[in-house]
Design an enzyme around this catalytic site. Structure first.
Site, PDB file in Angstrom:
ATOM      1  N   HIS A 169       0.872  -1.303  -0.135  1.00 35.90           N
ATOM      2  CA  HIS A 169      -0.010   0.015  -0.045  1.00 35.90           C
ATOM      3  C   HIS A 169       0.839   1.078   0.026  1.00 35.90           C
ATOM      4  CE1 HIS A 169      -3.647   2.164   1.139  1.00 35.90           C
ATOM      5  NE2 HIS A 169      -2.877   3.184   1.572  1.00 35.90           N
ATOM      6  N   GLU A 170       1.907   1.265   1.134  1.00 36.04           N
ATOM      7  CA  GLU A 170       2.788   2.611   1.113  1.00 36.04           C
ATOM      8  C   GLU A 170       3.518   2.585  -0.065  1.00 36.04           C
ATOM      9  OE1 GLU A 170       1.633   4.598   3.189  1.00 36.04           O
ATOM     10  OE2 GLU A 170       0.339   3.213   4.365  1.00 36.04           O
ATOM     11  N   GLU A 211      -4.742   7.399  -3.271  1.00 37.44           N
ATOM     12  CA  GLU A 211      -5.195   6.064  -2.651  1.00 37.44           C
ATOM     13  C   GLU A 211      -5.521   5.238  -3.792  1.00 37.44           C
ATOM     14  OE1 GLU A 211      -5.203   5.853   0.425  1.00 37.44           O
ATOM     15  OE2 GLU A 211      -6.024   4.255   1.040  1.00 37.44           O
ATOM     16  N   HIS A 260       1.742   4.370  -2.968  1.00 39.95           N
ATOM     17  CA  HIS A 260       1.850   5.918  -2.649  1.00 39.95           C
ATOM     18  C   HIS A 260       3.273   6.426  -3.025  1.00 39.95           C
ATOM     19  CE1 HIS A 260      -2.039   6.574  -0.602  1.00 39.95           C
ATOM     20  NE2 HIS A 260      -1.863   5.730   0.330  1.00 39.95           N
TER      21      HIS A 260
END
Ligand code: ZN
Length: 507
Positions: A271-272, A301, A275
């Site tokens: 997830h990170e 997101e 980003h």
């Protein structure tokens, strides 16, 4: 009148923006340090450092120098042109006007209230004491309404719209509600069918206790294999994973580990990484200007969710990752094949806590928060009645009886920070993600199968070309339509979720 983008005024505007961005980037680094490295006693001085830099940055954005330079640029540049210069000037006008509409006294009051309210929230949550938090919630809602009044909203709109503009430009409560309505009904049906299926996926991978240093090495290798550039960023550990940093060449992301639950560490890291790869893909030359910045929280997101879910929770990804599991954990993961890992990563379990929610139930948590904050801002819901309304909504949306406020309306930090109009960006991110990924799969046949062989660069390059490289040149809605040909809707996300969970649960 000239239509070129090379006027002296425009150059000066870019210089001013770059200085402001450098100040913000120092703050980004201080924020990262605070969560990862700073000794606890450093908090008081750190707060002063951060608030001074924030004030200096705000002063630059609202300065008469910037205002006058911007006005000259607006006279010199054709603002309707599809050029980077026009997009930059339009975006600076948007940001400058919003910044000057808020009186300095209200900015100060909001910052001080947020600081105290967050502290009270921590204590209230720990002690399951909503009454203690209530006066701070009332004050926060009041400040948010006053901020909304300062910003204003379009005819037929409502206060929520004015606040959401900071997070998702162009987003309105009515627009969100029109997408969330059908999504809620279809999700409710899917979650009920999964619950009734009686099938329990293989959870062995998440029951294994694995050394934390090896989990870190495994997660870093996964991040690098999918495209995170470690020469232009770092992976560290924090309680709540985040991605920050100072520049596309210095991106700081964090993850978290448990003794077991490896799939949580993998999904947090991926997830990170999503980003971080967005930040690393922003145009270097445009640093400081809007076209060097990300579009919105929703689009950000969409990138994190795509790598976490569409990639990281696919069976194809786990075919690639299973040999890496053996490399890092050896005999401890004996018997865990790609199918077992895939099932572990895709268990659906309606629960109280948003940040622990699976893909099927996550958006229900967001829709509940959206309805409640919207009602508090219009005055239809009094903050004192929040716990009851919260518990009713959980019964209605997820069939759950909330047992205490700690695991109910006190669980999230956002409202205590004064961040209202923020939550829907999480679900918008999931919607954009599914819609954009569907287009990526159409344009690149065999994309998902390629993950099994470690072929991730095609997707990353496609995202760079279609999203990252544009910075803020297009609005979130424009970007979505440019890529997918359609406005955002619930259909692609439901197709994706049903396509995964129906076979997995035999429904
Ligand atoms: Zn995120």
């Amino acid at each position: 009148m000239s239509t070129t983008a090379t006027s002296t005024a425009y150059d000066h505007l870019l210089e001013l923006l770059e200085e402001e961005a450098v100040l913000n980037s120092i703050n980004g680094l201080l924020g990262w340090d605070q969560e990862t490295m700073m000794p606890t006693e450093g908090a008081g001085h750190r707060a002063k450092q951060i608030s001074l830099l924030a004030r200096l940055s705000h002063e630059r954005l609202t300065s008469s120098d910037l205002a006058e330079t911007l006005a000259v640029c607006e006279g010199e540049i054709d603002l309707n042109a599809d050029t980077e210069a026009a997009a930059n000037v339009r975006a600076v006008r948007h940001d400058h006007d919003r910044a000057v509409r808020l009186p300095a006294t209200l900015v100060q009051e909001a910052a001080e209230t947020a600081s105290a309210a967050q502290h009270e929230w921590v204590e209230s949550r720990a002690n399951n004491d909503f009454k203690r938090f209530l006066p701070w919630l009332e004050k926060t809602v009041d400040i948010c309404r006053r901020k909304a009044e300062c910003f204003g909203w379009a005819d037929g709109g409502e206060p929520w719209d004015a606040l959401a503009e900071d997070y998702e430009p162009g987003c309105t409560a009515a627009g969100v509600a029109s997408v969330f309505g059908p999504l809620r009904d279809r999700l409710r049906a899917l979650i009920a069918e999964i619950g009734a299926s009686g099938r329990t996926p293989d959870a062995r991978l998440d029951s294994l206790e694995l050394p934390l240093d090896r989990q870190m090495a495994f997660c870093l290798e996964v991040a690098e294999k999918i495209g995170f550039d470690s020469t232009r960023g770092r992976l560290d550990v924090s309680t709540h994973p985040f991605c920050g940093g100072s520049h596309c060449d210095d991106v700081r992301m964090t993850t978290r580990f448990h003794d077991d639950m490896l799939t949580d560490a993998v999904s947090s890291t991926m997830h990170e990484s999503g980003h971080a790869m967005y930040e690393q893909g922003l145009p270097y030359a445009a640093f400081g200007a809007p076209c060097g910045n990300s579009v919105s929280l929703g689009i950000h997101e969409s990138q994190s969710r795509m790598w976490e879910n569409q990639v990281g929770r696919s069976e194809s990804f786990w075919k690639f990752a299973t040999p890496l599991l053996e490399k890092h954990f050896g005999a401890a993961v004996a018997g865990i094949d790609a199918r077992a890992a895939f099932e572990s990563a895709n268990r659906v379990n309606p629960g109280f806590i948003r940040v622990e929610a699976d893909e099927a139930t996550y958006n229900m948590h967001i829709m509940i928060r959206f309805e409640l904050e919207r009602a508090m801002l219009t005055g239809d819901l009094s903050p004192a009645d929040l716990p009851g309304a919260w518990n009713d909504a959980y019964r209605d949306f997820l069939g759950l009886e909330i047992v205490d406020d700690r695991r109910g309306c006190l669980q999230d930090v956002h409202w205590s920070m004064g961040a209202m109009g923020y939550f829907p960006t999480y679900t918008l991110g999931n919607l954009y993600c599914a819609q954009i990924f569907e287009t990526a799969c159409e344009e690149m046949p065999g994309l998902v199968d390629g993950f099994a062989d470690g072929r991730f660069s095609g997707l990353l390059e496609w995202l760079r070309a279609n999203i990252h490289g544009h910075g803020r040149r297009y609005s979130p809605g424009q970007l979505c339509e440019r890529i997918t040909g359609k406005p955002v809707s619930a259909d692609p996300l439901m197709r994706y979720l049903e396509g995964k969970f129906r076979p997995l649960y035999g429904i």
